[in-house]
Scaffold this active site. Sequence first.
Site, PDB file in Angstrom:
ATOM      1  N   GLU A 100       0.818  -1.153  -0.124  1.00 40.44           N
ATOM      2  CA  GLU A 100       0.106  -0.030  -0.095  1.00 40.44           C
ATOM      3  C   GLU A 100       0.817   1.229   0.189  1.00 40.44           C
ATOM      4  O   GLU A 100       1.757   1.281   1.018  1.00 40.44           O
ATOM      5  CB  GLU A 100      -0.951  -0.018   1.169  1.00 40.44           C
ATOM      6  CG  GLU A 100      -1.953   1.127   1.291  1.00 40.44           C
ATOM      7  CD  GLU A 100      -2.767   1.050   2.474  1.00 40.44           C
ATOM      8  OE1 GLU A 100      -2.986  -0.078   3.274  1.00 40.44           O
ATOM      9  OE2 GLU A 100      -3.083   2.059   2.958  1.00 40.44           O
ATOM     10  N   ASP A 137      -5.008  10.600   9.200  1.00 45.73           N
ATOM     11  CA  ASP A 137      -3.453  10.111   9.862  1.00 45.73           C
ATOM     12  C   ASP A 137      -3.263  10.831  11.003  1.00 45.73           C
ATOM     13  O   ASP A 137      -3.411  12.080  11.403  1.00 45.73           O
ATOM     14  CB  ASP A 137      -2.633  10.493   8.695  1.00 45.73           C
ATOM     15  CG  ASP A 137      -2.718   9.456   7.444  1.00 45.73           C
ATOM     16  OD1 ASP A 137      -3.192   8.336   7.848  1.00 45.73           O
ATOM     17  OD2 ASP A 137      -2.701   9.929   6.216  1.00 45.73           O
ATOM     18  N   TYR A 143     -11.461  -2.896   3.849  1.00 42.13           N
ATOM     19  CA  TYR A 143     -10.543  -2.556   4.917  1.00 42.13           C
ATOM     20  C   TYR A 143     -11.280  -2.412   6.017  1.00 42.13           C
ATOM     21  O   TYR A 143     -12.267  -1.373   6.007  1.00 42.13           O
ATOM     22  CB  TYR A 143      -9.999  -1.212   4.267  1.00 42.13           C
ATOM     23  CG  TYR A 143      -8.626  -0.589   4.961  1.00 42.13           C
ATOM     24  CD1 TYR A 143      -8.495  -0.723   6.370  1.00 42.13           C
ATOM     25  CD2 TYR A 143      -7.776  -0.318   4.309  1.00 42.13           C
ATOM     26  CE1 TYR A 143      -7.421  -0.052   6.915  1.00 42.13           C
ATOM     27  CE2 TYR A 143      -6.397   0.257   5.010  1.00 42.13           C
ATOM     28  CZ  TYR A 143      -6.370   0.479   6.242  1.00 42.13           C
ATOM     29  OH  TYR A 143      -5.268   0.732   6.853  1.00 42.13           O
TER      30      TYR A 143
END
Lengths: 391, 277
Positions: free
Chosen positions: B51, B62, B176
């Site tokens: 990834e 993030d 995911y």
Amino acid sequence: MTTPGRYGSFGGAYVPETLVPALRTLEEAFDAAIPEAAFQAELDRLLRTYVGRPTPLHRARRLSEAWGGAAVFLKREDLAHTGAHKINNTVGQGLLAARLGKKRLIAETGAGQHGVATATAAALLGLGCRVFMGTTDMARQAPNVARMKLLGAEVVPVPHGAGTLKEATGEAIREWMATSHEAHYLIGSVVGPHPYPRIVRHFQAVIGREARAQILDAAARLPDVAVACIGGGSNASGLFSGFLEDRGVRLVGVEAGGEGLATGKHAASLTAGRPAVLHGALSLVLTDPDGQILPTHSISAGLDYPGVGPELAAWKAEGRLEVTTATDAEALAAFRECARLEGILPALEPSHALAAAARIARELGRSGVLLVNLSGRGDKDLETVLKAGSP
Amino acid sequence: MGLDRVAAVFSKCREGNRAAFVPFVTAGDPDPGATPSLIEGLAAGGADLVELGIPFSDPLADGPVLQRSQARALAAGTTVDRALAAVAAARAKVAAPVLAMVSASLVLARGAGKFASDSAAAGLDGWIVPDAPLEESGPIRDAAIAAGLAWVPLVAPTTPPERRRSIAETARGFLYYVSVAGVTGARESLPAEVAAAVAALRDVSPVPVCVGFGVSTPPQAETIARAADGVIVGSALVAALEEALADGPAEAVRQCLAKARLLAAAVRRARRSPPQP
């Protein structure tokens, strides 16, 4: 709107999946609360007895004279509790948070006005409060940092990037991702993911409602032009929403021209931005061709933001909203002029609106009527203004 | 190529009764020149898929480690074109699929269709767009699928059951699962309910389910590898790179790859050894 949260091609909720359920819960709570008489009564009571609404409409006779004779009216949001319009939204969203059973408010702040207003609402409603603030802004708005702490809020410094509102907003959203079960994210402008632009406009619309009634009373007519500064756009959205259907009233938004558009050191996202996603909404954003968000500059921390509310971007696209800019120097000159001629120290943010209003007043001439949103008081900016030197 | 290459990897892993190991690194960190060898090194060291984060100035999902990583990459001059060029350079030598983690802002700035065709031309095999949830992903997803790319949507711990099903139905390649409510970054411990959540998700998902966010140590990777079809590790690898940066970019890459090998081994042994007490 075609789909919920869309304003023309702008808006939406571009957020990590983790936040989607929290945003939905918030929207449902908002939709349930607004029609409720008890909620509205409580909000109205606080706006009247705590915030100090309605704020006055002041006829600025000496500015009128200096600007060629058009009648100039200032909507005195600087006289609201905590010194700016931000409190309209924080009291409203604070009540929503309490209704949702949240224990804590999270906020971002640039100039510190929204942080102070959030800390104030948290104290009033007995909620905890964490305010994220860029380290650059903490330095240039030190009095507001002290105020927030005195009000019982925790101020979390955000050192990365330029250390301004953009970074603080990102950090506040990240905090909310991990705490949405117990905390409400109280965004300070008409930006961010759906439903925030709608919620913040709703709570700021009181500015436009009051101003419309007041100017009809004072001038016996609607203004030719309504003027407000635009960073994220909450005071503009609040004022303009009162005149949207009055097609004869020109709506003029004033962005931060910084050191001049040609220098690239500005924060004029409606003027120079491209469609891009920032902080969860698709709007006009200052980006490079790849879509990377660009650094911005403004003497005013509250306008120093690379994005803008998606509804304002749509109003501009539809031609309903005219957009202009005022530079740092023009805003400083307007600050001084307003102080000397009206006995009012405006914040540097609405000083941009005043700078543009002076130009518009001269175009309108003696028969014109001009309404300017004086969105906040300038005490927080004294150090910046004094440092800039004498006129 | 693209989606097919991703699907083939999961078939192979299923045959071997093991989870896939999916390391994450940021394109252009510590510099754009390092990225092709980083991808090659990860593949050689046991990555089943790689990834690759396309750096973005304001990544909402993030934590501090990946924020700093993206800031370094951008400061080193990484652009979308240079990130894609790095994939193309690695593609010649690497068989493992490479998926991009990319912000909606970057995709929409280029136009989803153009971004998709450029991705496919560079040898990229799929997209993960963390800030394009179900309601917003339509045009982006359509562009990815039309270009033959895998489309990997995310399910969070906060996602209600009905919505999990709707999201799973849009997945192409794999799904995911975000193991923790919050941003990317190492966690001391992962929520106990991850295994149960993954099992429930696998029941409704037409594609394999990989788990990421917060997985940082070999024991954590081993635990997740018993429950999920794949284990995604990002911040821990980038932290290893960051900590070694003082010794130069080559050493940083070496440390990152060493950490990845440890995690790959943990994933591979997970279903062959009894759970640790």
